[in-house]
Enzyme design. Structure first.
Site, PDB file in Angstrom:
ATOM      1  N   LYS A  40       0.845  -1.205   0.000  1.00  0.00           N
ATOM      2  CA  LYS A  40       0.000   0.000   0.000  1.00  0.00           C
ATOM      3  C   LYS A  40       0.880   1.256   0.000  1.00  0.00           C
ATOM      4  O   LYS A  40       2.090   1.166   0.277  1.00  0.00           O
ATOM      5  CB  LYS A  40      -0.914  -0.017   1.223  1.00  0.00           C
ATOM      6  CG  LYS A  40      -0.172  -0.035   2.565  1.00  0.00           C
ATOM      7  CD  LYS A  40      -1.104  -0.389   3.728  1.00  0.00           C
ATOM      8  CE  LYS A  40      -0.368  -0.384   5.047  1.00  0.00           C
ATOM      9  NZ  LYS A  40      -1.198  -0.959   6.127  1.00  0.00           N
ATOM     10  N   ARG A 140     -10.771  -0.028  14.862  1.00  0.00           N
ATOM     11  CA  ARG A 140     -10.710   0.663  13.571  1.00  0.00           C
ATOM     12  C   ARG A 140     -11.845   0.187  12.675  1.00  0.00           C
ATOM     13  O   ARG A 140     -12.866   0.837  12.577  1.00  0.00           O
ATOM     14  CB  ARG A 140      -9.330   0.435  12.945  1.00  0.00           C
ATOM     15  CG  ARG A 140      -9.042   1.293  11.746  1.00  0.00           C
ATOM     16  CD  ARG A 140      -7.569   1.276  11.355  1.00  0.00           C
ATOM     17  NE  ARG A 140      -7.049  -0.046  11.010  1.00  0.00           N
ATOM     18  CZ  ARG A 140      -5.786  -0.254  10.618  1.00  0.00           C
ATOM     19  NH1 ARG A 140      -4.939   0.752  10.526  1.00  0.00           N
ATOM     20  NH2 ARG A 140      -5.365  -1.462  10.323  1.00  0.00           N
ATOM     21  N   HIS A 170      -6.391  -7.648  13.229  1.00  0.00           N
ATOM     22  CA  HIS A 170      -5.166  -6.843  13.228  1.00  0.00           C
ATOM     23  C   HIS A 170      -4.830  -6.473  14.668  1.00  0.00           C
ATOM     24  O   HIS A 170      -5.704  -6.017  15.406  1.00  0.00           O
ATOM     25  CB  HIS A 170      -5.396  -5.582  12.384  1.00  0.00           C
ATOM     26  CG  HIS A 170      -4.157  -4.805  12.077  1.00  0.00           C
ATOM     27  ND1 HIS A 170      -3.101  -5.332  11.365  1.00  0.00           N
ATOM     28  CD2 HIS A 170      -3.804  -3.526  12.368  1.00  0.00           C
ATOM     29  CE1 HIS A 170      -2.162  -4.397  11.231  1.00  0.00           C
ATOM     30  NE2 HIS A 170      -2.550  -3.294  11.840  1.00  0.00           N
ATOM     31  N   ARG A 223       0.589 -10.904   6.606  1.00  0.00           N
ATOM     32  CA  ARG A 223       0.532  -9.653   5.838  1.00  0.00           C
ATOM     33  C   ARG A 223       1.813  -8.885   6.167  1.00  0.00           C
ATOM     34  O   ARG A 223       1.893  -8.146   7.130  1.00  0.00           O
ATOM     35  CB  ARG A 223      -0.698  -8.829   6.248  1.00  0.00           C
ATOM     36  CG  ARG A 223      -2.022  -9.601   6.147  1.00  0.00           C
ATOM     37  CD  ARG A 223      -3.213  -8.712   6.464  1.00  0.00           C
ATOM     38  NE  ARG A 223      -3.184  -8.112   7.779  1.00  0.00           N
ATOM     39  CZ  ARG A 223      -3.713  -8.630   8.884  1.00  0.00           C
ATOM     40  NH1 ARG A 223      -4.345  -9.803   8.842  1.00  0.00           N
ATOM     41  NH2 ARG A 223      -3.634  -7.993  10.031  1.00  0.00           N
ATOM     42  N   TYR A 268      16.187  31.174   5.086  1.00  0.00           N
ATOM     43  CA  TYR A 268      15.057  32.016   5.498  1.00  0.00           C
ATOM     44  C   TYR A 268      15.090  32.286   6.994  1.00  0.00           C
ATOM     45  O   TYR A 268      15.352  31.374   7.790  1.00  0.00           O
ATOM     46  CB  TYR A 268      13.728  31.320   5.176  1.00  0.00           C
ATOM     47  CG  TYR A 268      13.389  31.289   3.706  1.00  0.00           C
ATOM     48  CD1 TYR A 268      13.152  32.469   2.997  1.00  0.00           C
ATOM     49  CD2 TYR A 268      13.290  30.076   3.031  1.00  0.00           C
ATOM     50  CE1 TYR A 268      12.826  32.429   1.648  1.00  0.00           C
ATOM     51  CE2 TYR A 268      12.965  30.028   1.684  1.00  0.00           C
ATOM     52  CZ  TYR A 268      12.734  31.216   1.003  1.00  0.00           C
ATOM     53  OH  TYR A 268      12.411  31.169  -0.336  1.00  0.00           O
ATOM     54  N   CYS A 314      14.582  24.770   2.914  1.00  0.00           N
ATOM     55  CA  CYS A 314      13.679  25.450   1.977  1.00  0.00           C
ATOM     56  C   CYS A 314      12.802  24.407   1.272  1.00  0.00           C
ATOM     57  O   CYS A 314      12.935  23.216   1.505  1.00  0.00           O
ATOM     58  CB  CYS A 314      14.473  26.220   0.930  1.00  0.00           C
ATOM     59  SG  CYS A 314      15.780  27.266   1.583  1.00  0.00           S
ATOM     60  N   ASP A 316      12.917  23.497  -1.850  1.00  0.00           N
ATOM     61  CA  ASP A 316      13.637  22.694  -2.844  1.00  0.00           C
ATOM     62  C   ASP A 316      15.123  22.511  -2.563  1.00  0.00           C
ATOM     63  O   ASP A 316      15.811  21.824  -3.306  1.00  0.00           O
ATOM     64  CB  ASP A 316      13.517  23.363  -4.226  1.00  0.00           C
ATOM     65  CG  ASP A 316      12.130  23.914  -4.458  1.00  0.00           C
ATOM     66  OD1 ASP A 316      11.182  23.105  -4.434  1.00  0.00           O
ATOM     67  OD2 ASP A 316      11.982  25.140  -4.608  1.00  0.00           O
TER      68      ASP A 316
END
Ligand SMILES: *Cc1c(COP(=O)(O)O)cnc(C)c1O
Length: 372
Positions: A40, A140, A170, A223, A268, A314, A316
């Protein structure tokens, strides 16, 4: 989002590590236990299709995903093994479940009634494969009592358009030292199985943590998620039962290097000021890539040396303090091995005060994934 192919920043995924982790786990489980690889969220950020293919080579016989589209992605890539969708799929999409031969989770009586209704209109040749989810204490999704599960099974078995393929639960604390709550959940699941007259093909309770630390778990399929990727589900709490091989590295290159005198501001808000003559390197990765602002103060590796990230990260880019002058183009290892040193996903998670699962899922689509 586009992929930044033309920038020297990338995730490198070691598919041999994934294959090896699957092999090692299969060696440990009792004979006849199948391993479904959980891919997933784009294979926990590693790439769903490539992870799935490596897992098959390692011996996985099926897959788990969270949402319908993730299952369709695997089918369109040519994966023919069973695929179970662990989340709730709206019954209006049952045509897609059938078209792609997917197994689905039934978590409430209402869902089953609606599914029955939809199937009347679809006139299918093959039945809808259903795994009944039992909520034994996760809180859940799932049926919460043995009576409710029994009733659900009765509905599924009465319909020709449905096939009862699995029953599962689970655990919420399988990755912890304390085992009382785990045992309570296990007991509840056993009392559900006890009221059923027969069992489906798949009975499953184990995520990676359960498979590792509760090998006596109930079921004939596991799983296997985080363990595939070579990460310890418990973080620091429990020791690995065999050495897991981390599959993911994150690397970049210095794009600019400069020497600054004392008293210069970096980034910054000017939150870092050089204390002395310092070599500052710029790395083309930022929070838009999932390299989050809270990682300021964390270190990356350049030629085996730990270099602190200075100033605010930042969108990027980010800046690091180098121990000496280093060539532009030199490799920067943000996660992985370099000259005998290592930065792990766990170290990143610790700095971010979270778990490595979240770190892996946070890497954005902009980072190219290279497979080796
Ligand atoms: C994600 C998930 C898993 C896999 O868990 P790991 O801790 O990654 O092994 C297993 N079962 C369910 C229901 C899940 O949602």
């Amino acid at each position: 989002m586009v992929v930044g192919w033309h920038r020297p920043t990338k995730l490198v995924i070691d598919t041999h590590a994934i294959k090896q982790n699957v092999r090692n786990e299969i060696k440990r489980v009792p004979d006849g236990t199948e391993l479904f690889a959980v891919v997933k969220a784009n294979g926990y950020g590693h790439g769903a299709i490539q992870t799935a293919k490596a897992a098959i080579e390692g011996g996985a016989t099926g897959f788990c995903v969270a949402v319908l589209d993730e299952a369709i992605e695997l089918r369109e890539a040519g994966i023919t093994e069973p695929i179970l969708i662990l989340g709730v799929v709206d019954t209006s999409y049952i045509d897609l479940l059938l078209k792609y031969d997917l197994s689905v989770t039934a978590a409430t009586q209402e869902w089953l009634e609606q599914a029955k209704e939809q199937l009347v209109h679809l006139q299918t040749e093959s039945p809808l494969k259903i795994h009944i989810k039992v909520d034994t204490g996760m809180g859940r999704i799932g049926f919460t009592s043995p009576e409710a599960v029994k009733k659900a099974v009765t509905v599924v078995k009465a319909e020709n358009s449905m096939m009862w393929e699995g029953v599962f639960t689970h655990f919420s604390t399988a990755d912890e030292k304390e085992i009382d709550y785990f045992q309570k959940q296990e007991q509840r699941f056993k009392s559900v199985l006890a009221v059923l007259d027969e069992l489906p093909r798949y009975v499953h309770t184990s995520n990676s943590a359960t498979a590792f630390w509760h090998p006596e778990h109930t079921g004939n399929m596991i799983r296997f998620g985080i363990g595939l990727y070579g990460l310890n589900p418990s973080g620091h709490e429990l020791t690995e039962v065999y050495p897991l091989k981390p599959a993911l590295s994150l690397v970049s290159e210095l794009i600019q290097v400069k020497e600054l005198p004392a008293g210069e501001g970096i980034g910054y808000g000017n939150t870092y000021t050089t204390k002395d003559n310092e070599w500052i390197g710029t790395v083309p990765i930022g929070y838009a890539d999932g390299w989050l602002r809270h990682l300021t103060g964390f270190s990356v590796l350049v030629e085996g040396a730990e270099c602190e990230i200075v100033g605010r990260i930042c969108m990027d880019q980010c800046m690091i303090r180098l121990p000496k002058q280093v060539e532009v183009g030199t490799t920067v290892t943000l996660i992985g091995h370099d000259h005998g040193q290592e930065i792990t996903m766990q170290m990143v998670a610790d700095k971010l005060e979270t778990i490595h699962y979240e770190v892996a899922c946070t890497f954005s689509e902009r980072l190219p994934r290279e497979y080796k």
